[in-house]
Design an enzyme around this catalytic site. Structure first.
Site, short mmCIF file in Angstrom:
data_model
loop_
_atom_site.label_atom_id
_atom_site.label_comp_id
_atom_site.label_asym_id
_atom_site.label_seq_id
_atom_site.Cartn_x
_atom_site.Cartn_y
_atom_site.Cartn_z
N ASP A 1 -0.97 -4.95 6.05
CA ASP A 1 -1.95 -5.83 5.40
C ASP A 1 -1.66 -6.00 3.91
OD1 ASP A 1 -2.52 -3.07 5.10
OD2 ASP A 1 -4.52 -3.56 4.36
N GLU A 2 -2.19 -7.06 3.36
CA GLU A 2 -2.25 -7.29 1.91
C GLU A 2 -0.94 -7.02 1.18
OE1 GLU A 2 -6.82 -6.42 0.80
OE2 GLU A 2 -5.68 -4.60 1.16
N VAL A 3 0.14 -7.65 1.62
CA VAL A 3 1.41 -7.47 0.92
C VAL A 3 1.44 -8.40 -0.29
CG1 VAL A 3 3.91 -7.54 1.11
CG2 VAL A 3 2.53 -6.84 3.08
N HIS B 1 0.82 -1.22 0.00
CA HIS B 1 0.00 0.00 0.00
C HIS B 1 0.85 1.27 0.00
CE1 HIS B 1 -3.99 -1.81 0.49
NE2 HIS B 1 -3.39 -2.73 1.21
#
Ligand SMILES: *[C@@H]1O[C@H](CO)[C@@H](O)[C@H](O)[C@H]1NC(C)=O
Ligand SMILES: *[C@@H]1O[C@H](CO)[C@@H](O)[C@H](O)[C@H]1NC(C)=O
Ligand SMILES: *[C@@H]1O[C@H](CO)[C@@H](O)[C@H](O)[C@H]1NC(C)=O
EC number: 3.2.1.52
Length: 550
Positions: A347-349, A287
Site C-alpha cells: 500500500d501507499e507507495v 513503509h
C-alpha cells in the site's frame, strides 16, 4: 394570526428539543437506553449464535462438583492439550473468581435440577488438536442443555472452542447467588470464515503480555485471525535469525523492543490454543524506512538537484540484491509463521524518491516504462509474489496491488481499506474473481465522541453491486487498530468493545441487526470482558456488577 402561532408552537418546541438533544443526549442514545430497559431474549450472548432457543427452565451448577469432560464417542481425549487447557480456562472464567473469594458457593445451589457436567464431543476422525487453524477450519458446533445433561458437539476442536465460549456466556448467578444455566438449544457457525483484528507493533511496540490479552479478548468474541502488522517505517521489532541487524538497528531498542524467535512462537501457540491464525504482514516496497537501517543498499537513495540527499525512499526495485535479500527473508518468514498466508502489504507507495533518482530514470527508459511508476512498482511486486509462491505460501495484499493490475494467483486475498468508494472496490475485486476482506469502515484507530460502535455494527460487507457468486468471495473482514496514537496503555480499551461490533457483524446472521438488542447484550458482554481482565471501555452510562475487576 392566533391560529398560526398555535400551529407553529409544537414545531418550534420540537426544534428546541432536538437542539438540546444534540448537545447533551444523542437521539440514538435515548433510543438505545429505552431498548435496553427490555432484557434481551438472548441474555448476554455475543456474538449472537445462528439459532438459539432459551427456555425459562433452569439448572443449578455447584462449581465444586461441576466439570467439563470429553464425552463418550469423542475422537479427542486427554492428549488433546488445546481442549484440556480450554476446559480449565473456561472453568475459571465461569467460577474461578467466586471460588477464590472463599465462600461455599455449592451450598447456594438447590439440590434438585443440578447440572454437574458439560460433555464435549469431537466427531471428526481427522484429529486437529495438534494442527493449526486455517481458512477452511470448521468452527460450527451444537450445544444442548436439557434434562439429560449438557452436550457440546463439534466436528473439530475449533468449533468446540467457540462452543465453550458460548456455554460460558450462558452461565449466570441468580438472585440468591446460585450459578444457573437455562435449558438451551444452540446450533451455530460463523457467517464469514475470516474475522480478524489488525494490531500494529511498529508505530509503538506492544509487549507480549498486551498481545496475549488481546488474543484472549478476540476469543471471547469468536474472532479468528490476528493480522500482525509487525514492522513498518517507524520500527522493525521482528528479530530475524538470518538478518539480525534489521532489528538491532531498526527496532526502537535492540533488546527490549523486539520479538525474538521464541516470542513469535509463543504468540503463534497462544493464538492456536484459541483457534486464532497469525498472519504476519511484511509490507513493502513502501513503509520500509526502518528496514534500511540494518540492510545496506536496500532502500532507494533520493536525490535533490542531481545529488544524493541522504534520505531514502521505498525498496530499490532495480537492484538484484534487493530481491536476493527479500528471497532469503521470506524463506525465513515462511518457516517461522505456520499460517498458509503471508500479508505482503503493497500500500501507499510514494514514488517521488524513485522519480528523483537518475539510475531509476535510466532503468525506466530502458524498460520502456515512460513515466509510469506504477509499472516499476508492479515489476517489484510481481517478483515478491513469485518469491512467496516459491515458498508455497498464499498471499494477502492491500487493494493497491489489485488496482495496479499485478498478476495475482487465484487464491490471493485482496484487502479493501480505502474508505472512499469501498463498495465499488469490493465489486471490482470480486468481479475479477478474487477473495476479499473488508476493513475500510472498521479503522478503529479513528475515534470520535459518542457511540461509534453503532456505525461499525451497521456495516453490511456484501452491500455492493454484484452477483451472488461475487458476494460469496467476501470471506470476512478485519477491525484495524493502527498504532500512531496507541500503545500498551490504551490499545485494549480502544479496541474493546468497539471491535466486538465487527465480531458480531462477521459471525452472526445477516438479519442480526437490531441496534437496541445489540446494545443490551453488548453492555453485558463488555462487563464480562472486564470481569475476565480485559479493560474494555464503557459503551455509555451504566455500571458493571463487579466494578473492582480490570
Ligand atoms: C432463564 O430463566 C429465567 C428463569 O425462568 C428467566 O427469567 C430468564 O428470562 C431466562 N433467560 C433467558 C435468556 O431466556
Ligand atoms: C540481475 O539479474 C538478471 C536476471 O537474473 C541478470 O540478467 C542481470 O545481469 C543481473 N544484473 C546484475 C547487475 O547483476
Ligand atoms: C447499502 O449501501 C447503500 C449505499 O451506500 C446505503 O444507502 C444502504 O443504506 C446500505 N444498506 C445496508 C443494509 O447497509
Amino acid at each position: 394570526m392566533a391560529v398560526m402561532s398555535v400551529r407553529l408552537l409544537p414545531v418550534l418546541c420540537l426544534a428546541l428539543l432536538s437542539l438540546r438533544g444534540s448537545a447533551a443526549y444523542d437521539p440514538d442514545d435515548i433510543a438505545l437506553l429505552q431498548a435496553a430497559q427490555v432484557p434481551s431474549p438472548y441474555g448476554s450472548l455475543w456474538p449472537l449464535p445462528q439459532a438459539v432457543q432459551i427456555s425459562p427452565d433452569v439448572y443449578y451448577i455447584p462449581p465444586g462438583e461441576f466439570s467439563i469432560v470429553h464425552g463418550a464417542g469423542s475422537t479427542a481425549g486427554p492428549t488433546c492439550v488445546v481442549l484440556e487447557k480450554a476446559f480449565q480456562r473456561y472453568y475459571d472464567y465461569m467460577f474461578g473468581y467466586e471460588q477464590r473469594d472463599g465462600r461455599d458457593v455449592d451450598a447456594s445451589a438447590p439440590s434438585s435440577g443440578r447440572l454437574l457436567q458439560l460433555e464435549v464431543v469431537i466427531t471428526s476422525k481427522e484429529n486437529e488438536c495438534h494442527k493449526y487453524p486455517h481458512i477452511n477450519s470448521d468452527e460450527s458446533y451444537k450445544l444442548i442443555i436439557d434434562d439429560s445433561g449438557a452436550v457440546l458437539q463439534a466436528s473439530q476442536v475449533w468449533g468446540a472452542l467457540r462452543g465453550l465460549e458460548t456455554f460460558s456466556q450462558l452461565v449466570y448467578r441468580d438472585s440468591t447467588g446460585a450459578f444457573t444455566v437455562n435449558k438451551t438449544h444452540i446450533a451455530d457457525a460463523p457467517r464469514f470464515s475470516h474475522r480478524g483484528v489488525l494490531l500494529d507493533t511498529s508505530r509503538h511496540f506492544l509487549p507480549l503480555k498486551t498481545i496475549f490479552l488481546n488474543l484472549e479478548a478476540m476469543s471471547f468474541n469468536k474472532m479468528n485471525v490476528f493480522h500482525w502488522h509487525i514492522v513498518d517505517d517507524q520500527s522493525f521489532p521482528y528479530q530475524s535469525a538470518l538478518f539480525p541487524e534489521l532489528s538491532n538497528k531498526g527496532a526502537y531498542h535492540p533488546f527490549t523492543h523486539v520479538y525474538t524467535p521464541v516470542d513469535v512462537r509463543m504468540v503463534i501457540e497462544y493464538a492456536r490454543h484459541r483457534g486464532i491464525r497469525v498472519v504476519p504482514e511484511f509490507d513493502s516496497p513502501g513503509h520500509t524506512s526502518s528496514w534500511g537501517k540494518g540492510q545496506k543498499d536496500l532502500l532507494t537513495p533520493c536525490y535533490t538537484d542531481g545529488q544524493p540527499s541522504g534520505t531514502y525512499g521505498p525498496i530499490n526495485p532495480i537492484l538484484n540484491s534487493s530481491y536476493c535479500f527479500m528471497d532469503e527473508l521470506f524463506q525465513e518468514i515462511s518457516l517461522v509463521f505456520a499460517d498458509q498466508y503471508i500479508h505482503l502489504g503493497g500500500d501507499e507507495v510514494d514514488v517521488s524518491c524513485w522519480k528523483s533518482n537518475p539510475d531509476i530514470t535510466k532503468f525506466m527508459s530502458e524498460h520502456g516504462f515512460g513515466t509510469d511508476y506504477r509499472k516499476l512498482e508492479s515489476l517489484y511486486v510481481q517478483r515478491i509474489l513469485d518469491i512467496v509462491t516459491k515458498y508455497k505460501k498464499g498471499y494477502m495484499v492491500w487493494q493497491e496491488v489489485f488496482d495496479n493490475h499485478d498478476q495475482l494467483k487465484a487464491d490471493t486475498v485482496v484487502e479493501v481499506w480505502k474508505e472512499k468508494d469501498y463498495q465499488k472496490e469490493m465489486a471490482a475485486v470480486t468481479a475479477a474473481g478474487f477473495q476479499t476482506l473488508l476493513t475500510a469502515p472498521w479503522y478503529l484507530n479513528r475515534i470520535s465522541y459518542g457511540q461509534d460502535w453503532i456505525q461499525a455494527y451497521k456495516v453490511e460487507p456484501t452491500n455492493f453491486t454484484g452477483t451472488e457468486e461475487q458476494k460469496r468471495l467476501v470471506i470476512g473482514g478485519e477491525a484495524c487498530l493502527w498504532g500512531e496514537f496507541v500503545d500498551a496503555t490504551n490499545v485494549t480499551p480502544r479496541l474493546w468493545p468497539r471491535a466486538s461490533a465487527v465480531a458480531e457483524r462477521l459471525w452472526s446472521s445477516k438479519d442480526t441487526n437490531s441496534v437496541g438488542d445489540a446494545y443490551n447484550r453488548l453492555e453485558k458482554h463488555r462487563c464480562r470482558m472486564r470481569s475476565r481482565g480485559v479493560a474494555a471501555e464503557p459503551l455509555y452510562v451504566g455500571y458493571c456488577e463487579h466494578e473492582s475487576l480490570a
